[in-house]
Design a protein around this motif. Structure first.
Motif, PDB file in Angstrom:
ATOM      1  N   GLY A  97      -2.508   8.106  26.026  1.00  0.00           N
ATOM      2  CA  GLY A  97      -3.003   7.018  26.856  1.00  0.00           C
ATOM      3  C   GLY A  97      -2.183   5.758  26.821  1.00  0.00           C
ATOM      4  O   GLY A  97      -2.550   4.763  27.465  1.00  0.00           O
ATOM      5  N   TYR A  98      -1.046   5.763  26.127  1.00  0.00           N
ATOM      6  CA  TYR A  98      -0.260   4.540  25.951  1.00  0.00           C
ATOM      7  C   TYR A  98       0.121   3.897  27.286  1.00  0.00           C
ATOM      8  O   TYR A  98      -0.106   2.705  27.514  1.00  0.00           O
ATOM      9  CB  TYR A  98       0.998   4.837  25.136  1.00  0.00           C
ATOM     10  CG  TYR A  98       1.966   3.680  25.084  1.00  0.00           C
ATOM     11  CD1 TYR A  98       1.707   2.574  24.277  1.00  0.00           C
ATOM     12  CD2 TYR A  98       3.131   3.677  25.863  1.00  0.00           C
ATOM     13  CE1 TYR A  98       2.582   1.496  24.234  1.00  0.00           C
ATOM     14  CE2 TYR A  98       4.003   2.606  25.827  1.00  0.00           C
ATOM     15  CZ  TYR A  98       3.726   1.517  25.014  1.00  0.00           C
ATOM     16  OH  TYR A  98       4.592   0.459  24.986  1.00  0.00           O
ATOM     17  N   LEU A 156       6.999  10.095  19.490  1.00  0.00           N
ATOM     18  CA  LEU A 156       5.581   9.755  19.436  1.00  0.00           C
ATOM     19  C   LEU A 156       5.343   8.624  18.444  1.00  0.00           C
ATOM     20  O   LEU A 156       6.135   8.397  17.525  1.00  0.00           O
ATOM     21  CB  LEU A 156       4.768  10.990  19.036  1.00  0.00           C
ATOM     22  CG  LEU A 156       4.858  12.194  19.976  1.00  0.00           C
ATOM     23  CD1 LEU A 156       4.078  13.370  19.401  1.00  0.00           C
ATOM     24  CD2 LEU A 156       4.352  11.842  21.369  1.00  0.00           C
ATOM     25  N   PHE A 157       4.216   7.935  18.623  1.00  0.00           N
ATOM     26  CA  PHE A 157       3.813   6.890  17.689  1.00  0.00           C
ATOM     27  C   PHE A 157       3.052   7.550  16.541  1.00  0.00           C
ATOM     28  O   PHE A 157       1.912   7.995  16.712  1.00  0.00           O
ATOM     29  CB  PHE A 157       2.934   5.861  18.395  1.00  0.00           C
ATOM     30  CG  PHE A 157       3.602   5.208  19.577  1.00  0.00           C
ATOM     31  CD1 PHE A 157       4.792   4.529  19.423  1.00  0.00           C
ATOM     32  CD2 PHE A 157       3.037   5.286  20.840  1.00  0.00           C
ATOM     33  CE1 PHE A 157       5.415   3.920  20.514  1.00  0.00           C
ATOM     34  CE2 PHE A 157       3.638   4.685  21.929  1.00  0.00           C
ATOM     35  CZ  PHE A 157       4.833   4.008  21.772  1.00  0.00           C
ATOM     36  N   THR A 158       3.665   7.604  15.380  1.00  0.00           N
ATOM     37  CA  THR A 158       3.079   8.360  14.274  1.00  0.00           C
ATOM     38  C   THR A 158       1.828   7.696  13.694  1.00  0.00           C
ATOM     39  O   THR A 158       1.042   8.350  13.014  1.00  0.00           O
ATOM     40  CB  THR A 158       4.113   8.553  13.157  1.00  0.00           C
ATOM     41  OG1 THR A 158       4.598   7.267  12.722  1.00  0.00           O
ATOM     42  CG2 THR A 158       5.291   9.376  13.654  1.00  0.00           C
ATOM     43  N   HIS A 159       1.638   6.410  13.955  1.00  0.00           N
ATOM     44  CA  HIS A 159       0.468   5.728  13.423  1.00  0.00           C
ATOM     45  C   HIS A 159      -0.739   5.834  14.351  1.00  0.00           C
ATOM     46  O   HIS A 159      -1.814   5.312  14.046  1.00  0.00           O
ATOM     47  CB  HIS A 159       0.789   4.247  13.184  1.00  0.00           C
ATOM     48  CG  HIS A 159       1.119   3.498  14.438  1.00  0.00           C
ATOM     49  ND1 HIS A 159       2.309   3.666  15.117  1.00  0.00           N
ATOM     50  CD2 HIS A 159       0.405   2.593  15.162  1.00  0.00           C
ATOM     51  CE1 HIS A 159       2.318   2.891  16.183  1.00  0.00           C
ATOM     52  NE2 HIS A 159       1.168   2.227  16.239  1.00  0.00           N
ATOM     53  N   GLN A 160      -0.570   6.523  15.479  1.00  0.00           N
ATOM     54  CA  GLN A 160      -1.653   6.644  16.440  1.00  0.00           C
ATOM     55  C   GLN A 160      -2.119   8.094  16.550  1.00  0.00           C
ATOM     56  O   GLN A 160      -1.398   9.028  16.202  1.00  0.00           O
ATOM     57  CB  GLN A 160      -1.200   6.150  17.815  1.00  0.00           C
ATOM     58  CG  GLN A 160      -0.910   4.665  17.877  1.00  0.00           C
ATOM     59  CD  GLN A 160      -0.563   4.208  19.289  1.00  0.00           C
ATOM     60  OE1 GLN A 160      -0.410   5.015  20.200  1.00  0.00           O
ATOM     61  NE2 GLN A 160      -0.427   2.892  19.465  1.00  0.00           N
ATOM     62  N   LEU A 194       4.726  15.484  26.439  1.00  0.00           N
ATOM     63  CA  LEU A 194       4.688  15.822  27.859  1.00  0.00           C
ATOM     64  C   LEU A 194       3.462  15.200  28.528  1.00  0.00           C
ATOM     65  O   LEU A 194       3.563  14.617  29.612  1.00  0.00           O
ATOM     66  CB  LEU A 194       4.683  17.338  28.035  1.00  0.00           C
ATOM     67  CG  LEU A 194       4.554  17.847  29.479  1.00  0.00           C
ATOM     68  CD1 LEU A 194       5.710  17.347  30.330  1.00  0.00           C
ATOM     69  CD2 LEU A 194       4.486  19.370  29.489  1.00  0.00           C
ATOM     70  N   ALA A 195       2.303  15.307  27.866  1.00  0.00           N
ATOM     71  CA  ALA A 195       1.082  14.717  28.416  1.00  0.00           C
ATOM     72  C   ALA A 195       1.239  13.208  28.567  1.00  0.00           C
ATOM     73  O   ALA A 195       0.821  12.621  29.579  1.00  0.00           O
ATOM     74  CB  ALA A 195      -0.112  15.039  27.518  1.00  0.00           C
ATOM     75  N   ARG A 196       1.851  12.562  27.574  1.00  0.00           N
ATOM     76  CA  ARG A 196       2.060  11.111  27.658  1.00  0.00           C
ATOM     77  C   ARG A 196       2.989  10.758  28.823  1.00  0.00           C
ATOM     78  O   ARG A 196       2.770   9.773  29.531  1.00  0.00           O
ATOM     79  CB  ARG A 196       2.652  10.592  26.346  1.00  0.00           C
ATOM     80  CG  ARG A 196       2.804   9.072  26.307  1.00  0.00           C
ATOM     81  CD  ARG A 196       3.349   8.577  24.981  1.00  0.00           C
ATOM     82  NE  ARG A 196       4.718   9.017  24.765  1.00  0.00           N
ATOM     83  CZ  ARG A 196       5.419   8.729  23.669  1.00  0.00           C
ATOM     84  NH1 ARG A 196       4.858   8.027  22.696  1.00  0.00           N
ATOM     85  NH2 ARG A 196       6.660   9.147  23.531  1.00  0.00           N
ATOM     86  N   SER A 197       4.026  11.594  29.054  1.00  0.00           N
ATOM     87  CA  SER A 197       4.958  11.338  30.143  1.00  0.00           C
ATOM     88  C   SER A 197       4.291  11.470  31.511  1.00  0.00           C
ATOM     89  O   SER A 197       4.663  10.778  32.461  1.00  0.00           O
ATOM     90  CB  SER A 197       6.147  12.306  30.062  1.00  0.00           C
ATOM     91  OG  SER A 197       6.856  12.131  28.861  1.00  0.00           O
ATOM     92  N   LEU A 198       3.295  12.347  31.601  1.00  0.00           N
ATOM     93  CA  LEU A 198       2.614  12.589  32.870  1.00  0.00           C
ATOM     94  C   LEU A 198       1.457  11.626  33.119  1.00  0.00           C
ATOM     95  O   LEU A 198       0.942  11.557  34.245  1.00  0.00           O
ATOM     96  CB  LEU A 198       2.080  14.024  32.909  1.00  0.00           C
ATOM     97  CG  LEU A 198       3.118  15.155  32.956  1.00  0.00           C
ATOM     98  CD1 LEU A 198       2.425  16.492  32.735  1.00  0.00           C
ATOM     99  CD2 LEU A 198       3.866  15.138  34.271  1.00  0.00           C
ATOM    100  N   ALA A 199       1.051  10.889  32.103  1.00  0.00           N
ATOM    101  CA  ALA A 199      -0.194  10.123  32.161  1.00  0.00           C
ATOM    102  C   ALA A 199      -0.255   9.164  33.341  1.00  0.00           C
ATOM    103  O   ALA A 199      -1.274   9.071  34.029  1.00  0.00           O
ATOM    104  CB  ALA A 199      -0.403   9.361  30.850  1.00  0.00           C
ATOM    105  N   ALA A 200       0.813   8.439  33.582  1.00  0.00           N
ATOM    106  CA  ALA A 200       0.801   7.417  34.630  1.00  0.00           C
ATOM    107  C   ALA A 200       1.281   7.961  35.981  1.00  0.00           C
ATOM    108  O   ALA A 200       1.609   7.175  36.874  1.00  0.00           O
ATOM    109  CB  ALA A 200       1.663   6.231  34.215  1.00  0.00           C
TER     110      ALA A 200
END
Length: 323
Positions: free
Chosen positions: A137-138, A126-130, A181-187
């Motif tokens: 949503g990346y 994960l992006f720790t600064h976000q 997991l949510a980020r992986s499914l986003a697109a």
């Protein structure tokens, strides 16, 4: 089938006969030939070991397929080639032989970013600064797609409704994996590849997240490949499980089929089963099973599991009876 891989072979290091292997004529520069019978035995032994290591096939003619909406597990001990297979499917490994097809189209040489697959790693990355929402949503932002509604939908799906504004560094390990997991499914990837996503968590949390992961993948009808060394996780999450040992595919079947009829004694031991009548340990033999049927194979070749000696700590999941 949406994904078909056929005779995929990945070899680490240089092949036999190359200068790098130590087996070429003349041997390494400035030293004795690895094949010189008059050379020191220690040098000869080391050269042989070097050749064996460099010629090692991390994957040896592996063939698999996966249907639309199916969750396929890749199960095996450390060093068996599980992650290498995952990387080969998504295009991060160069194949020595074999093909990768998607809906009948050969994508073996297609660049990684054009395959439309998503890869989720063990640590989530994960992006720790976000914030949580920014992480999820990346992929949508990169594709210039609307993010807010989709991010909210995914956070609800993974059980993190209302977490959008939090920093990922404030979350527990399990919560961070849900964000990943949510980020992986986003697109809405064509195929989701999960590389031991639960292995860094404690046992109780792994069990809970395995059940949740199964529910999420089923609810989204997401085609996925789930890599793990833990047969309990594989049985809880996956529709079918492929067992890799030493880079070779040795058996494919539903959790119930694998538990009832492991193809060899080695497979039975790896699954934690007591073997009453051991089958020959032929790791090159591959057994596949059709849904609702025992795995195919020559009579007498499957290991016989003693009644009452199946594991009692198996996770409840698809195809697995709850103890």
């Amino acid at each position: 089938m949406v994904l078909e891989i056929s005779d995929v072979t990945v070899r680490f290091g240089a092949g036999s006969g190359s200068a790098a292997s130590g087996g070429a004529a003349g041997g390494p520069a400035g030293g004795p030939s690895g094949g010189d019978p008059g050379g020191p035995s220690g040098d000869t032994d080391r050269a042989a070991l070097d050749r064996a290591a460099l010629d090692h096939a991390a994957l040896d003619h592996v063939s698999l397929d996966i249907g639309a909406g199916e969750v396929l597990g890749i199960l095996g001990p450390s060093g068996s080639g599980k992650s290498t297979l995952l990387r080969a499917i998504c295009g991060l490994e160069t194949l020595e032989a074999g093909t990768v097809l998607w809906n009948g189209t050969n994508i073996t040489d297609q660049p990684v970013h054009e395959r439309g697959f998503a890869l989720m790693f063990q640590d989530g990355q994960l992006f720790t600064h976000q914030s949580v929402a920014q992480n999820v949503g990346y992929a949508l932002r990169v594709r210039r797609l609307p993010t807010a509604a989709r991010v909210d939908e995914l956070l609800t799906l993974v059980g993190l409704d209302g977490f959008g504004d939090r920093r990922v560094t404030s979350l527990s390990g399990g919560e961070q994996q849900r964000v990943a997991l949510a980020r992986s499914l986003a697109a809405s990837p064509r195929l989701l590849l999960l590389d031991e996503p639960l292995s860094s968590l404690d046992r109780e949390l792994r069990e809970r997240l395995a059940r949740d992961l199964r529910s999420i993948l089923t609810a989204t009808a997401q085609s996925a490949i789930f890599v793990t060394h833990d047969h309990n996780e594989a049985f809880a999450v996956c529709d079918r499980v492929a067992i890799l040992i030493d880079g070779r595919l040795v058996q494919v079947g539903t959790p119930a089929q694998l538990r009832a009829a492991p193809s060899t004694a080695a497979v039975a031991r790896f699954l934690g089963l007591d073997v009453a009548d051991s089958a020959p340990d032929n790791s090159r033999r591959t057994t596949t099973g059709d849904p609702g049927h025992a795995p195919s194979g020559a009579p007498g070749r499957a290991a016989s599991v003693a009644p009452g000696n199946a594991p009692t700590d198996s996770l409840p999941g698809h195809g697995m009876p709850t103890p």
